[in-house]
Design a protein around this motif. Structure first.
Motif, PDB file in Angstrom:
ATOM      1  N   ILE A  85       0.855  -1.185   0.000  1.00 58.82           N
ATOM      2  CA  ILE A  85       0.000   0.000   0.000  1.00 58.82           C
ATOM      3  C   ILE A  85       0.890   1.235   0.000  1.00 58.82           C
ATOM      4  O   ILE A  85       1.781   1.373   0.853  1.00 58.82           O
ATOM      5  CB  ILE A  85      -0.927   0.019   1.228  1.00 58.82           C
ATOM      6  N   GLY A  86       0.690   2.127  -0.969  1.00 63.23           N
ATOM      7  CA  GLY A  86       1.414   3.389  -1.008  1.00 63.23           C
ATOM      8  C   GLY A  86       0.592   4.506  -0.396  1.00 63.23           C
ATOM      9  O   GLY A  86      -0.586   4.646  -0.706  1.00 63.23           O
ATOM     10  N   VAL A  87       1.206   5.300   0.494  1.00 67.65           N
ATOM     11  CA  VAL A  87       0.508   6.380   1.186  1.00 67.65           C
ATOM     12  C   VAL A  87       1.187   7.694   0.817  1.00 67.65           C
ATOM     13  O   VAL A  87       2.403   7.846   0.998  1.00 67.65           O
ATOM     14  CB  VAL A  87       0.521   6.173   2.712  1.00 67.65           C
ATOM     15  N   VAL A  88       0.402   8.628   0.289  1.00 66.75           N
ATOM     16  CA  VAL A  88       0.891   9.956  -0.079  1.00 66.75           C
ATOM     17  C   VAL A  88       0.366  10.930   0.969  1.00 66.75           C
ATOM     18  O   VAL A  88      -0.820  11.261   0.984  1.00 66.75           O
ATOM     19  CB  VAL A  88       0.414  10.361  -1.483  1.00 66.75           C
ATOM     20  N   THR A  89       1.224  11.386   1.870  1.00 65.29           N
ATOM     21  CA  THR A  89       0.816  12.291   2.947  1.00 65.29           C
ATOM     22  C   THR A  89       2.055  12.868   3.593  1.00 65.29           C
ATOM     23  O   THR A  89       3.193  12.556   3.219  1.00 65.29           O
ATOM     24  CB  THR A  89      -0.043  11.544   3.993  1.00 65.29           C
ATOM     25  N   SER A  90       1.843  13.719   4.609  1.00 66.13           N
ATOM     26  CA  SER A  90       2.951  14.275   5.366  1.00 66.13           C
ATOM     27  C   SER A  90       3.474  13.234   6.356  1.00 66.13           C
ATOM     28  O   SER A  90       2.682  12.589   7.059  1.00 66.13           O
ATOM     29  CB  SER A  90       2.491  15.522   6.127  1.00 66.13           C
ATOM     30  N   PRO A  91       4.793  13.026   6.445  1.00 64.93           N
ATOM     31  CA  PRO A  91       5.304  11.987   7.344  1.00 64.93           C
ATOM     32  C   PRO A  91       5.287  12.394   8.807  1.00 64.93           C
ATOM     33  O   PRO A  91       5.519  11.553   9.677  1.00 64.93           O
ATOM     34  CB  PRO A  91       6.741  11.794   6.842  1.00 64.93           C
ATOM     35  N   SER A  92       5.017  13.666   9.100  1.00 63.80           N
ATOM     36  CA  SER A  92       5.104  14.133  10.476  1.00 63.80           C
ATOM     37  C   SER A  92       3.752  14.360  11.137  1.00 63.80           C
ATOM     38  O   SER A  92       3.690  14.701  12.307  1.00 63.80           O
ATOM     39  CB  SER A  92       5.899  15.451  10.521  1.00 63.80           C
ATOM     40  N   GLY A  93       2.636  14.182  10.435  1.00 61.20           N
ATOM     41  CA  GLY A  93       1.323  14.447  11.004  1.00 61.20           C
ATOM     42  C   GLY A  93       0.731  13.231  11.685  1.00 61.20           C
ATOM     43  O   GLY A  93       1.287  12.116  11.683  1.00 61.20           O
ATOM     44  N   ALA A  94      -0.452  13.435  12.278  1.00 56.29           N
ATOM     45  CA  ALA A  94      -1.160  12.340  12.934  1.00 56.29           C
ATOM     46  C   ALA A  94      -1.826  11.419  11.933  1.00 56.29           C
ATOM     47  O   ALA A  94      -2.191  10.293  12.273  1.00 56.29           O
ATOM     48  CB  ALA A  94      -2.210  12.905  13.896  1.00 56.29           C
ATOM     49  N   VAL A  95      -1.981  11.872  10.674  1.00 53.35           N
ATOM     50  CA  VAL A  95      -2.682  11.074   9.665  1.00 53.35           C
ATOM     51  C   VAL A  95      -1.954   9.768   9.407  1.00 53.35           C
ATOM     52  O   VAL A  95      -2.548   8.692   9.414  1.00 53.35           O
ATOM     53  CB  VAL A  95      -2.833  11.887   8.366  1.00 53.35           C
ATOM     54  N   ILE A  96      -0.638   9.817   9.194  1.00 51.74           N
ATOM     55  CA  ILE A  96       0.101   8.597   8.877  1.00 51.74           C
ATOM     56  C   ILE A  96       0.112   7.655  10.062  1.00 51.74           C
ATOM     57  O   ILE A  96       0.057   6.426   9.903  1.00 51.74           O
ATOM     58  CB  ILE A  96       1.538   8.961   8.401  1.00 51.74           C
ATOM     59  N   ARG A  97       0.144   8.195  11.277  1.00 55.20           N
ATOM     60  CA  ARG A  97       0.107   7.314  12.456  1.00 55.20           C
ATOM     61  C   ARG A  97      -1.238   6.608  12.564  1.00 55.20           C
ATOM     62  O   ARG A  97      -1.304   5.420  12.898  1.00 55.20           O
ATOM     63  CB  ARG A  97       0.388   8.128  13.720  1.00 55.20           C
ATOM     64  N   ASP A  98      -2.324   7.339  12.275  1.00 52.52           N
ATOM     65  CA  ASP A  98      -3.653   6.705  12.321  1.00 52.52           C
ATOM     66  C   ASP A  98      -3.761   5.599  11.285  1.00 52.52           C
ATOM     67  O   ASP A  98      -4.303   4.516  11.556  1.00 52.52           O
ATOM     68  CB  ASP A  98      -4.733   7.757  12.081  1.00 52.52           C
ATOM     69  N   ILE A  99      -3.263   5.845  10.075  1.00 54.59           N
ATOM     70  CA  ILE A  99      -3.350   4.840   9.012  1.00 54.59           C
ATOM     71  C   ILE A  99      -2.544   3.600   9.371  1.00 54.59           C
ATOM     72  O   ILE A  99      -3.011   2.463   9.260  1.00 54.59           O
ATOM     73  CB  ILE A  99      -2.887   5.437   7.674  1.00 54.59           C
ATOM     74  N   LEU A 100      -1.285   3.805   9.821  1.00 49.34           N
ATOM     75  CA  LEU A 100      -0.441   2.657  10.169  1.00 49.34           C
ATOM     76  C   LEU A 100      -1.032   1.868  11.334  1.00 49.34           C
ATOM     77  O   LEU A 100      -1.002   0.634  11.339  1.00 49.34           O
ATOM     78  CB  LEU A 100       0.971   3.143  10.509  1.00 49.34           C
ATOM     79  N   HIS A 101      -1.568   2.584  12.325  1.00 45.84           N
ATOM     80  CA  HIS A 101      -2.157   1.900  13.482  1.00 45.84           C
ATOM     81  C   HIS A 101      -3.380   1.085  13.065  1.00 45.84           C
ATOM     82  O   HIS A 101      -3.559  -0.068  13.508  1.00 45.84           O
ATOM     83  CB  HIS A 101      -2.542   2.935  14.542  1.00 45.84           C
ATOM     84  N   ARG A 102      -4.213   1.641  12.188  1.00 50.14           N
ATOM     85  CA  ARG A 102      -5.414   0.918  11.774  1.00 50.14           C
ATOM     86  C   ARG A 102      -5.064  -0.295  10.916  1.00 50.14           C
ATOM     87  O   ARG A 102      -5.679  -1.360  11.050  1.00 50.14           O
ATOM     88  CB  ARG A 102      -6.332   1.860  10.982  1.00 50.14           C
ATOM     89  N   LEU A 103      -4.071  -0.162  10.035  1.00 53.00           N
ATOM     90  CA  LEU A 103      -3.644  -1.299   9.222  1.00 53.00           C
ATOM     91  C   LEU A 103      -3.068  -2.409  10.088  1.00 53.00           C
ATOM     92  O   LEU A 103      -3.309  -3.595   9.847  1.00 53.00           O
ATOM     93  CB  LEU A 103      -2.602  -0.853   8.192  1.00 53.00           C
ATOM     94  N   ALA A 104      -2.302  -2.036  11.128  1.00 51.91           N
ATOM     95  CA  ALA A 104      -1.736  -3.043  12.022  1.00 51.91           C
ATOM     96  C   ALA A 104      -2.823  -3.785  12.793  1.00 51.91           C
ATOM     97  O   ALA A 104      -2.709  -4.984  13.047  1.00 51.91           O
ATOM     98  CB  ALA A 104      -0.752  -2.393  12.995  1.00 51.91           C
ATOM     99  N   ASP A 105      -3.907  -3.080  13.162  1.00 56.38           N
ATOM    100  CA  ASP A 105      -4.999  -3.735  13.887  1.00 56.38           C
ATOM    101  C   ASP A 105      -5.781  -4.688  12.995  1.00 56.38           C
ATOM    102  O   ASP A 105      -6.183  -5.774  13.435  1.00 56.38           O
ATOM    103  CB  ASP A 105      -5.956  -2.677  14.467  1.00 56.38           C
TER     104      ASP A 105
END
Length: 526
Positions: free
Chosen positions: A147-167
């Motif tokens: 899965i490719g993610v286009v976003t800012s690496p420092s925001g909460a968005v990428i953390r939410d996406i990674l956390h949800r994918l891991a769950d």
């Protein structure tokens, strides 16, 4: 006369062109300084230098404006022709063309209405090109490997996406860092989407099976980069399916229309990207149990059928007994029949034996010997000739066999290729059909649930109706209501106990013992 001419002209100071230009520049910059100018953007020019030149105008006048390269990079909104803006900067002059101009370092839309009008015009233009058509949208893969993610690496968005994918179902994630607002947003996001599509399958960097373009919520100005035409075209041209997760549920950008799927939040995009691993494991376990139960039932059914058929065949002894009896009968007759046959043959041979003499036998043997010698002479060259013919036949057959073998191998290889292509096509159709079927069943379930809520009597109460109950249940007529000692009226927001004819409320009478209320009926208004 000469003195007068001297007083009128010769004593006046002679200014140079540069002195006049400098004086005008100081007057204008000192008088106005930093100003905010509202107007409509006219001609816009941006040469290779990176500077931007444009006009600000109203119904009567035009002011030339310029923004240097560094100022253009910091602008939240880039001016476009026909756009009404408020430009902030300082007034100055340009001596090279004897004109004044406004050095602009910031541009704001003149109200949300103007910005939304420009956005709507752009949406209609891109829609007319077919970039938002539902027919060109690609299905989301059921279980993407990368899965490719286009976003800012420092925001909460990428953390939410990674956390949800891991769950839900951990996958390999590639992050392409970009700016999510400002002038750098649009070119970086477009470059990221095209960069993911440019990756070669099976290369050193794996090519994503799915792209998520994500950003948190914000104002329309903050999200404006995702309304730029470059980003919309990059997403629409992507060969890889794209999920747009820009802003919150109420935020809508043009990227949402061009993407193959829109998610209300970045977390929801992660949920759309992968299924729940625990649910898949439970489904597989249930399917395995059902398969084993079905196989066991099929075997039991076949076994019972075999036993039923076996009972209809009878005993094996009953089938072989008549044949055994016939065999014993013919066995008893065989001995006497053979002795009778031998005696009959001896009787026929005795007269013939008396006629045979030794000379007759010797002559017969001599004649047969001559015949054998002649046949032997003829037989000597026959094997060689037969061997030659056999060798020639074998050579011809070998050549035909080689050609047939090559032809058969070619046919087998062609059938294998055709079968592999058909198998790949069937596998692709199978991969696409299951998500589509699941989505259709989910939509049907949601429609049925909305119908159930709409047809329930509680929805009818909200429209001004009420349910009148007595001790024996629901009361539907005035005559029955007048005979009741007490009534209970149910409204959308509560219940009220009343006494018929009493002019007021009272404690609700204790109802008689009756069957439990089965709850609201789906087919009745009450």
């Amino acid at each position: 006369m000469d003195l007068l001419d001297d007083e009128n002209g010769s004593n006046a100071h002679d200014y140079t062109v540069s002195e006049i230009s400098g004086a005008v520049k100081r007057v204008i910059e000192g008088e106005f300084g930093r100003v905010r100018v509202r107007g409509e953007v006219g001609r816009v020019s941006m040469p290779r230098s990176g500077h931007m030149y444009f006009d600000l105008k109203d119904d009567r006048s035009v002011i030339a404006a310029v923004s240097w390269k560094g100022q253009v990079a910091k602008m939240q909104v880039r001016p476009e022709e026909g756009m009404e803006v408020i430009a902030t900067g300082r007034m100055t002059t340009f001596a090279g063309q004897s004109k004044y101009q406004l050095i602009v370092d910031n541009v704001e839309p003149a109200g949300a209405g103007a910005l939304m009008a420009m956005l709507e015009a752009r949406r209609k233009a891109l829609a007319a090109e077919g970039l938002f058509d539902a027919g060109r949208k690609k299905p989301i893969p059921w279980l993407p490997q990368v899965i490719g993610v286009v976003t800012s690496p420092s925001g909460a968005v990428i953390r939410d996406i990674l956390h949800r994918l891991a769950d839900r179902f951990p996958r390999h994630v590639l992050i392409w860092p970009v700016a999510v607002q400002g002038q750098a947003c649009a070119p970086e996001v477009a470059r990221a989407v095209r960069g993911f599509n440019a990756l070669a399958p099976g290369g050193e960097i794996p090519r994503p099976d799915l792209i998520i373009v994500a950003r948190g919520g914000g104002s329309i100005e903050d999200l404006w980069g995702f309304n730029e035409e470059a980003v919309v075209r990059a997403v629409a041209e992507s060969d890889i399916p794209v999920i747009s997760a820009v802003g919150h549920e109420t935020d809508t950008t043009l990227v949402d229309h061009a993407a193959d799927r829109r998610a209300p939040t970045p977390t929801a995009a992660a949920e759309m990207a992968v299924p729940v691993r625990a649910e898949l494991a439970a489904w597989l376990s249930e399917a395995q149990t059902r398969m084993m139960r079905a196989a066991r039932g099929r075997l039991d059914q076949r076994g019972q059928r075999l036993r039923d058929l076996a009972r209809g065949l009878g005993r094996p002894e009953a089938l072989t007994q008549p044949a055994r009896q016939s065999f014993d009968l013919w066995a008893e007759r065989l001995g006497p029949a053979l002795r009778t046959l031998v005696l009959r043959k001896n009787t026929r041979f005795a007269p013939l034996a008396a006629q045979i003499s030794p000379n007759l036998l010797r002559r017969f043997i001599r004649d047969r010997s001559r015949e054998i010698d002649g046949l032997s002479a003829r037989l000597a060259p026959a094997p060689a000739a037969r061997m030659r013919r056999a060798t020639q036949d074998h050579t011809q057959l070998a050549r035909r066999l080689d050609a047939a073998r090559v032809r058969m191998i070619g046919d087998a290889q062609r059938r294998n290729r055709d079968g592999a292509e058909r198998l790949a096509g069937l596998e692709t159709r199978l991969d696409r059909s299951l998500p589509a079927r699941l989505e259709a069943q989910r939509e049907r379930l949601e429609r049925l649930d909305r119908t159930r809520q709409t047809l329930g009597y509680t929805e009818t109460l909200k429209r001004g109706y009420a349910v009148v109950r007595g001790p024996d249940g629901v009361v539907t007529s005035q005559g029955v209501a007048e005979k009741q000692p007490g009534l209970e009226i149910e409204f959308a927001d509560g219940k009220l106990a009343v006494i018929p004819g009493g002019g007021g409320s009272a404690t609700a009478p204790k109802p008689k013992k009756k069957k439990p209320d089965p709850g609201p009926s789906q087919g009745s208004l009450f």
